[in-house]
Structure formats: structure tokens, C-alpha cells
Design an enzyme around this catalytic site. Structure first.
Site, PDB file in Angstrom:
ATOM      1  N   SER A   1       0.464  -1.056  -0.462  1.00  0.00           N
ATOM      2  CA  SER A   1      -0.284  -0.146  -0.125  1.00  0.00           C
ATOM      3  C   SER A   1       0.814   0.997  -0.041  1.00  0.00           C
ATOM      4  O   SER A   1       0.210   2.734  -0.413  1.00  0.00           O
ATOM      5  CB  SER A   1      -0.967   0.013   1.615  1.00  0.00           C
ATOM      6  OG  SER A   1      -0.268  -0.177   3.033  1.00  0.00           O
ATOM      7  N   CYS A   2       2.316   0.558   0.457  1.00  0.00           N
ATOM      8  CA  CYS A   2       3.135   2.226  -0.263  1.00  0.00           C
ATOM      9  C   CYS A   2       3.238   2.652  -0.735  1.00  0.00           C
ATOM     10  O   CYS A   2       3.185   1.983  -2.121  1.00  0.00           O
ATOM     11  CB  CYS A   2       4.142   1.688   1.175  1.00  0.00           C
ATOM     12  SG  CYS A   2       4.229   1.229   2.618  1.00  0.00           S
ATOM     13  N   ILE A   3       3.798   3.914  -1.857  1.00  0.00           N
ATOM     14  CA  ILE A   3       4.247   4.733  -3.081  1.00  0.00           C
ATOM     15  C   ILE A   3       5.952   4.387  -2.305  1.00  0.00           C
ATOM     16  O   ILE A   3       6.350   5.057  -1.618  1.00  0.00           O
ATOM     17  CB  ILE A   3       3.811   5.917  -2.508  1.00  0.00           C
ATOM     18  CG1 ILE A   3       1.873   5.265  -2.579  1.00  0.00           C
ATOM     19  CG2 ILE A   3       4.347   6.726  -3.941  1.00  0.00           C
ATOM     20  CD1 ILE A   3       1.551   4.993  -3.786  1.00  0.00           C
TER      21      ILE A   3
ATOM     22  N   VAL B   1       6.409   6.170   0.753  1.00  0.00           N
ATOM     23  CA  VAL B   1       5.582   7.281   1.347  1.00  0.00           C
ATOM     24  C   VAL B   1       4.514   5.846   1.860  1.00  0.00           C
ATOM     25  O   VAL B   1       4.412   4.556   1.677  1.00  0.00           O
ATOM     26  CB  VAL B   1       4.892   8.011   0.729  1.00  0.00           C
ATOM     27  CG1 VAL B   1       3.585   8.454   1.693  1.00  0.00           C
ATOM     28  CG2 VAL B   1       5.756   9.179   0.392  1.00  0.00           C
TER      29      VAL B   1
ATOM     30  N   GLY C   1       1.034   1.171  -3.870  1.00  0.00           N
ATOM     31  CA  GLY C   1      -0.843   1.854  -4.052  1.00  0.00           C
ATOM     32  C   GLY C   1      -1.419   0.946  -4.165  1.00  0.00           C
ATOM     33  O   GLY C   1      -2.569   1.104  -4.391  1.00  0.00           O
TER      34      GLY C   1
END
Lengths: 225, 174
Positions: B41-43, B60, B106
Site C-alpha cells: 500500500s506504500c508509494i 511513503v 499504492g
């Protein structure tokens, strides 16, 4: 509010500051290690009954560390794993993840299905039938872990429906950690590794209670902070 | 933040610098590869100045710094990570107008099972990174976000080539 019998929620909110994860003492860490032991032990015997194979367990590892460092601690960022995730609601909210290597998951599927054909594998490398079998295994294991935990602490704990993912360890774990990070910059990690005779690294449980729930869990264990 | 500004000596050894959860890493060493392993889910956001040969990456984790009670490392929140990344690459000589920005990640992990649908922070992260880029006056050149699978993102500092790798898929250039 009366001082002798406040509900845990009132007390946490009004009178007791949540325990700082870094302030846990040796006795409390031992108690949490025992939580991992009993939870995973119950889960291991459930799995053992399903597969007919004995399953051993390593001594649980309890760590308190910044959320960002959890993937390094768990390791194998790009290793392909099957993970089952449960959110815990109730008196002591938290997160439970069961992680097992993809090869191990294939072997377990074979043991369970006894050579039965289970259809074409999908993009994850598992067929639909295998995925639902794995979800069921994960469900039973995480469920028994949680029940043992609730029995031990005499707390009410309600699981979300289980979610299943097949992917890189870090990708799955970090999605869970993002949830944790919304409430805390630190994580308390209770890891218990499983071993089967021919599979030394069978899989492991990661239990992360939310910091606010820690006081409740420790009190449930008879260790008031 | 780790800064690698010293050029490698005689040996042309390629160094892979891991950009862990919430981290910000910049480099002007052409032998370096910046890598975010297993973005879920991180960028992972990369910036590269092709003239100054300066590169940077952030990993992120959450959209806004006010979601959590306490701050974390510089790259953790989209709203503060992008200004921090910009400042860090400028310090190495990058010019903001030349920066080529690319992002990946993401995803919505745990898409299977009856509990699938939880943990949908990924799309919010992607939106927040786009907004923060716009706020900093940076244009996004390429993006590969969403889906329900993890990605490993790499940036070669020497060439600025950005690649995305998924489980069971080919390595694609972004």
C-alpha cells in the site's frame, strides 16, 4: 466516576496513561512471550489435526521497535509468502498475521487434498480451491490463536473476517503496518515460528496489539502497570 | 537520510541502497541503485535530474503527518516527504524544473478472502502523493499504482532508469 470499579475503557481514557511500549519490564515481556506461546501452540495443534503431521514451535520473540523497522526484523522482504490477516476488535484491539512461505503452503495443500487435482493455478500460483483451503487453514489457525489469547486474558476479542494475500512479505506486512502506524510510531511484535520435521521454517505468527490495548492485555494477565 | 555524494573509486561496483519503510534516500553516485523492496500500500516515489545526475527516492507509508500522534522518518508521510525529498536532491545540485518524477505502489493488499477490502490505505497514499507533488510544483512523468499486488521499485542513479518488478510478472521500465 467511582474509583474502585471503572470499566477498562473509562479508566484508559480518563485516569491511566497508556503504557509506553519502551517502558515494558522483563516480567511484562515474559508474560507477552507466554501469550505468543499459548496462542501459537493452540494454533499449531489445530493445524496438526488437519494435516496429521506433528508441528513444533520455537520460543516466541517479543520486540518493541519503530513501526518502520518491523519488515527488517521479520526479514525476507521479497520472499513470496501466503499471509492471512485478522483485525482484532473488542477489549484489546490489534492485528494478527500468519505468514508462511509459498512452497510450504503448496505442500500443506498437497497434504490436505491428498493428490486430488485442484484446478489450474491462477496468477498467485495457487488454484481457487487451494486459495480457499489456505484461507480456511489461516482462519482456523488465527481463530485458535485469538481464542487462546482471549481465554488467557479473560478479555473479549472479536476477529474480523480473515483476509488472504499471496505476495512479497514486505508488500503484505507493510499494508498491515500502515494501519498500526496510524495509531502509534512504535510496534510491539510477538512472533512465534513453526517447524515441521522436513520444513524447518514452516511459518510464523505476528501479533501486534495496539498500544492502547496493551494496558488491557497486561491487566488481563494479572500484571497491572 | 543517507546521502551518497562521493563518487566510487576505481572499482565500478554497483551498490543497491535499500529505501526502507518511511525512508528518504538521495544519491549522486552513478553506481548506486535505489530500491524499495515489496511496496504494498506504500508509494515509492523517484525523482531524477538527468543533467546533474542526482536521484532520490522516498518510501511513503501514510498520506498525512497528522494521522499519527508522532512523527517518523522523513519519507513516512506524503505531505512532508515530498518537500523533504525536494530539499535533499537540491542540496546535491538538482534543479527542480528538470526533475523527472515517477511513482509506483499504492496497492490494495489482501484482496482475497472474506475479509478482503480491509486495508485500503493504498489509493489514499497515491492521491496524497499526487497532491503533494502538485503543491511542490512537480509534474509526474509516469505512475504504476493500484491493483492488489506488491511491487519492487528500482532507480539506477547513473542512467535514471526506473523499473518495477512484480511477483510472476516481467520487470518493466516505468
Amino acid at each position: 466516576m467511582s474509583t474502585d470499579t471503572p470499566t477498562p475503557a473509562e479508566e484508559t481514557a480518563a485516569t491511566v496513561a497508556p503504557i509506553e511500549l519502551s517502558d515494558l519490564d522483563a516480567l511484562q515481556l515474559d508474560a507477552l512471550r507466554e501469550v505468543g506461546n499459548i496462542g501459537a501452540g493452540t494454533a499449531a495443534s489445530s493445524l496438526s489435526q488437519m494435516t496429521g503431521q506433528p508441528i513444533g514451535m520455537a520460543v516466541p520473540r517479543v520486540s518493541v521497535l519503530p513501526v518502520e523497522e518491523v519488515p527488517d526484523r521479520v526479514g525476507g522482504e521479497e520472499q513470496i509468502v501466503v499471509a492471512v490477516y485478522l483485525r482484532v476488535f473488542g477489549d484489546a484491539p490489534g492485528h494478527i498475521v500468519f505468514i508462511t512461505a509459498a512452497e510450504t503452503a503448496h505442500e500443506v495443500c498437497d497434504q490436505l487434498m491428498g493428490g486430488m487435482t485442484s484446478g489450474e493455478p491462477g496468477p498467485s500460483g495457487f488454484s481457487d480451491m487451494e486459495l480457499s483451503a489456505l484461507q480456511e487453514i489461516g482462519n482456523i489457525m488465527t481463530g485458535s490463536y485469538l481464542r487462546a489469547l482471549a481465554d488467557l486474558t479473560k478479555l473479549h476479542m472479536e476477529p474480523s473476517p480473515p483476509a488472504l494475500g499471496v505476495d512479497m512479505t514486505a508488500a503484505l506486512l507493510s499494508a498491515v503496518l500502515a494501519e498500526v502506524a496510524m495509531h502509534s510510531s512504535m510496534a510491539l511484535l510477538i512472533e512465534t515460528a513453526f517447524e515441521e520435521d522436513d520444513m524447518p521454517n514452516f511459518g510464523h505468527f505476528v501479533y501486534i496489539p495496539e498500544p492502547a490495548a496493551l494496558t488491557t492485555v497486561l491487566r488481563g494477565l494479572g500484571l497491572t502497570a | 537520510m543517507s546521502t551518497r555524494a562521493t563518487p566510487a573509486a576505481t572499482s565500478a561496483r554497483v551498490t543497491s541502497l535499500k529505501v526502507g519503510l518511511g525512508q528518504l534516500v538521495v544519491s549522486s553516485n552513478p553506481e548506486d541503485i535505489l530500491a524499495a523492496l515489496g511496496l504494498g500500500s506504500c508509494i515509492g516515489l523517484t525523482v531524477f535530474d538527468p543533467v546533474a545526475k542526482v536521484a532520490g527516492m522516498v518510501h511513503v507509508m501514510l498520506p498525512e503527518s497528522d494521522i499519527a500522534s508522532r512523527p517518523g522518518p522523513e519519507g513516512k508521510y506524503a505531505d512532508t516527504a515530498i518537500p523533504a525529498l525536494l530539499a535533499a536532491v537540491r542540496k546535491l545540485g538538482a534543479e527542480p524544473t528538470r526533475l523527472v518524477c515517477k511513482m509506483a505502489g499504492g496497492a490494495q493488499m489482501f484482496g482475497n478472502g472474506s475479509g478482503g477490502g480491509m486495508l485500503n490505505i493504498g489509493s489514499r497514499n497515491a492521491i496524497a502523493v499526487r497532491a503533494a507533488l502538485q503543491g511542490a510544483g512537480l509534474r509526474l512523468r509516469a505512475a504504476q499504482t493500484g491493483g492488489n499486488f506488491g511491487r519492487t521499485l528500482e532507480l539506477r542513479v547513473g542512467s535514471g532508469v526506473v523499473t518495477v518488478r512484480t511477483v510472476g510478472g516481467p520487470t518493466e521500465e516505468l
